[in-house]
Motif scaffolding. Sequence first.
Motif, short mmCIF file in Angstrom:
data_model
loop_
_atom_site.label_atom_id
_atom_site.label_comp_id
_atom_site.label_asym_id
_atom_site.label_seq_id
_atom_site.Cartn_x
_atom_site.Cartn_y
_atom_site.Cartn_z
N PRO A 168 -23.55 0.98 106.10
CA PRO A 168 -23.33 0.81 104.67
C PRO A 168 -21.95 0.27 104.39
CG PRO A 168 -23.22 3.13 105.28
CD PRO A 168 -23.70 2.39 106.48
N LYS A 169 -21.88 -0.70 103.48
CA LYS A 169 -20.59 -1.28 103.12
C LYS A 169 -19.67 -0.23 102.50
CE LYS A 169 -22.29 -5.98 102.36
NZ LYS A 169 -22.46 -7.08 101.38
N SER A 170 -20.28 0.83 101.95
CA SER A 170 -19.49 1.86 101.27
C SER A 170 -18.61 2.66 102.22
CB SER A 170 -20.42 2.82 100.52
OG SER A 170 -21.28 3.49 101.42
N LYS A 171 -18.70 2.43 103.51
CA LYS A 171 -17.82 3.15 104.44
C LYS A 171 -16.41 2.57 104.46
CE LYS A 171 -19.30 6.34 105.80
NZ LYS A 171 -19.54 7.55 104.99
N THR A 172 -16.20 1.44 103.80
CA THR A 172 -14.85 0.91 103.62
C THR A 172 -14.44 1.11 102.17
OG1 THR A 172 -15.05 -0.76 105.36
CG2 THR A 172 -13.41 -1.16 103.65
N VAL A 173 -13.24 1.65 101.97
CA VAL A 173 -12.69 1.83 100.62
C VAL A 173 -11.38 1.06 100.55
CG1 VAL A 173 -11.60 4.03 101.27
CG2 VAL A 173 -11.99 3.50 98.86
N THR A 174 -11.22 0.26 99.50
CA THR A 174 -10.07 -0.64 99.40
C THR A 174 -9.09 -0.15 98.34
OG1 THR A 174 -11.41 -2.53 100.07
CG2 THR A 174 -9.34 -3.02 98.94
N LEU A 175 -7.83 -0.05 98.77
CA LEU A 175 -6.74 0.35 97.89
C LEU A 175 -5.92 -0.88 97.52
CD1 LEU A 175 -4.96 2.65 96.63
CD2 LEU A 175 -3.65 2.61 98.76
N VAL A 176 -5.85 -1.20 96.25
CA VAL A 176 -5.00 -2.28 95.75
C VAL A 176 -3.67 -1.67 95.34
CG1 VAL A 176 -4.77 -4.14 94.07
CG2 VAL A 176 -7.04 -3.49 94.87
N THR A 177 -2.57 -2.25 95.82
CA THR A 177 -1.28 -1.63 95.57
C THR A 177 -0.16 -2.66 95.64
OG1 THR A 177 0.16 0.22 96.26
CG2 THR A 177 -0.97 -1.00 98.01
N HIS A 178 1.08 -2.20 95.51
CA HIS A 178 2.24 -3.07 95.62
C HIS A 178 2.68 -3.18 97.08
CE1 HIS A 178 4.27 0.75 95.92
NE2 HIS A 178 4.07 1.03 94.64
N ASP A 179 3.63 -4.06 97.33
CA ASP A 179 4.00 -4.40 98.70
C ASP A 179 4.59 -3.24 99.50
OD1 ASP A 179 3.14 -6.97 98.35
OD2 ASP A 179 5.14 -7.82 98.01
N SER A 180 5.14 -2.23 98.83
CA SER A 180 5.88 -1.21 99.55
C SER A 180 5.10 0.06 99.80
CB SER A 180 7.17 -0.88 98.80
OG SER A 180 8.02 -1.99 98.80
N PHE A 181 3.80 0.03 99.57
CA PHE A 181 3.00 1.20 99.92
C PHE A 181 3.08 1.45 101.42
CE2 PHE A 181 -0.90 3.06 101.56
CZ PHE A 181 -1.01 4.20 100.78
N ASN A 182 3.23 2.72 101.79
CA ASN A 182 3.29 3.06 103.20
C ASN A 182 2.82 4.49 103.41
OD1 ASN A 182 4.08 1.68 105.69
ND2 ASN A 182 5.44 3.41 105.99
N VAL A 183 2.19 4.74 104.53
CA VAL A 183 1.71 6.07 104.88
C VAL A 183 1.73 6.18 106.40
CG1 VAL A 183 -0.69 5.26 104.83
CG2 VAL A 183 -0.20 7.72 104.62
N THR A 184 2.03 7.36 106.90
CA THR A 184 2.02 7.59 108.34
C THR A 184 0.60 7.40 108.89
OG1 THR A 184 3.82 9.18 108.11
CG2 THR A 184 2.53 9.29 110.15
N ASP A 185 0.50 6.69 110.00
CA ASP A 185 -0.81 6.38 110.58
C ASP A 185 -1.64 7.64 110.83
OD1 ASP A 185 -0.35 3.69 110.55
OD2 ASP A 185 0.24 3.55 112.67
N THR A 186 -1.02 8.67 111.39
CA THR A 186 -1.77 9.88 111.72
C THR A 186 -2.31 10.58 110.47
OG1 THR A 186 0.31 11.12 111.79
CG2 THR A 186 -0.55 10.29 113.89
N VAL A 187 -1.54 10.53 109.39
CA VAL A 187 -1.99 11.14 108.13
C VAL A 187 -3.20 10.40 107.58
CG1 VAL A 187 -1.33 11.58 105.72
CG2 VAL A 187 0.29 12.08 107.56
N LEU A 188 -3.15 9.07 107.62
CA LEU A 188 -4.27 8.28 107.13
C LEU A 188 -5.50 8.45 108.02
CD1 LEU A 188 -5.02 6.20 104.91
CD2 LEU A 188 -4.74 4.48 106.67
N LYS A 189 -5.30 8.45 109.31
CA LYS A 189 -6.43 8.59 110.23
C LYS A 189 -7.12 9.94 110.06
CE LYS A 189 -4.77 5.33 113.70
NZ LYS A 189 -4.17 5.16 115.04
#
Length: 365
Positions: free
Chosen positions: A39-60
Amino acid sequence: MSTTRKIAGTVLAAALGVTTLSACGGGDAQDKTGASDAPKSKTVTLVTHDSFNVTDTVLKEFEQQSGYTVKVLKSGDAGAALNQEILTKGSPRGDVFFGVDNTLLSRALDNGIFTPYEAKGLAEVKPEYVLDKGHRVTPIDSGDICVNYDKAYFAEKKIAPPQTLDDLIKPEYKNLLVTENAATSSPGLGFLLASVGKYGEEGWKDYWSKLKANGVEVVDGWEQAYNERFSGSAGGKKAKGDRPLVVSYASSPPVEVLYGEPQPAEAPTGVSTGTCFRQIEFAGLLKGAENEEGGKALVDFLVSKKFQEDMPLQMFVNPVTKDAALPELFTKHGVVIEKPENVAPETIAKNREQWVKAWTSTVVK
């Protein structure tokens, strides 16, 4: 670029464009005809500004728990990103928009680009940050635009650094301040709004006339002001900047410590705590989102304790939830702004354009 993210964006050199932060689950499964059955719904897209950042482990961790893969679409500064969503209203480029702040909030709400959604965990958000009672947007972070000062300069000159807006027009601070253009820069606009909050609609122009007479320098953006003209930053020292006062953020001193080479025991810069304007950034579920359920899960994640505690050292902003703890770097080298200036979003929306025009006529021309 808006809000306090400019520092983080510069230091961390955030990549532009569409970025897939994780590929949890790998590629789509293929049936015998070659068509995707995932299902395409397994991808969720976040639109944001250039400086958005998050730790890889937190996102995973979020991706593993939710089953969604997060894709980030970075779209310039917050104003430019918002403009694109207004132009594509009803057919958004993603599912969630993050980065609209209280200086642009009414514009976003008036254009109806968000679907109301009350995020899980909203009860943990401090009430003063919930500016939209209809829950079209959810508060995510806050930051304060403030004058920063070069500690070494004022110690050498044996002059007390300024602490208030009133101080900045005193003779001892003549030709010391550099600020950003309110028409082209988020911190520049925030500093203008600080003066509106302090002196009111009838008094702010007179204040800026006095500030101009006291030698304020205006440059196009934060990068030039902070990393070229300001004598207290690492970049400003290299560029031989000669202005010991700059409009930046309350989070700037911790950044100078974290990225100092060698890392200093104390921050070389300070914050004039009576000069500040409070920015609040929000996220919202975009109307017409292809993956609305994934978008809701993503908004919940942005307000979760895990993300809220990750933000300070990723984007140098403050969490908005009651239970999120600040890292030691912030508590040791940062400052708490007890009484920042504020202007209601609807008042900003009504007057922003004319205020900027009047500011330009008063200060630049």
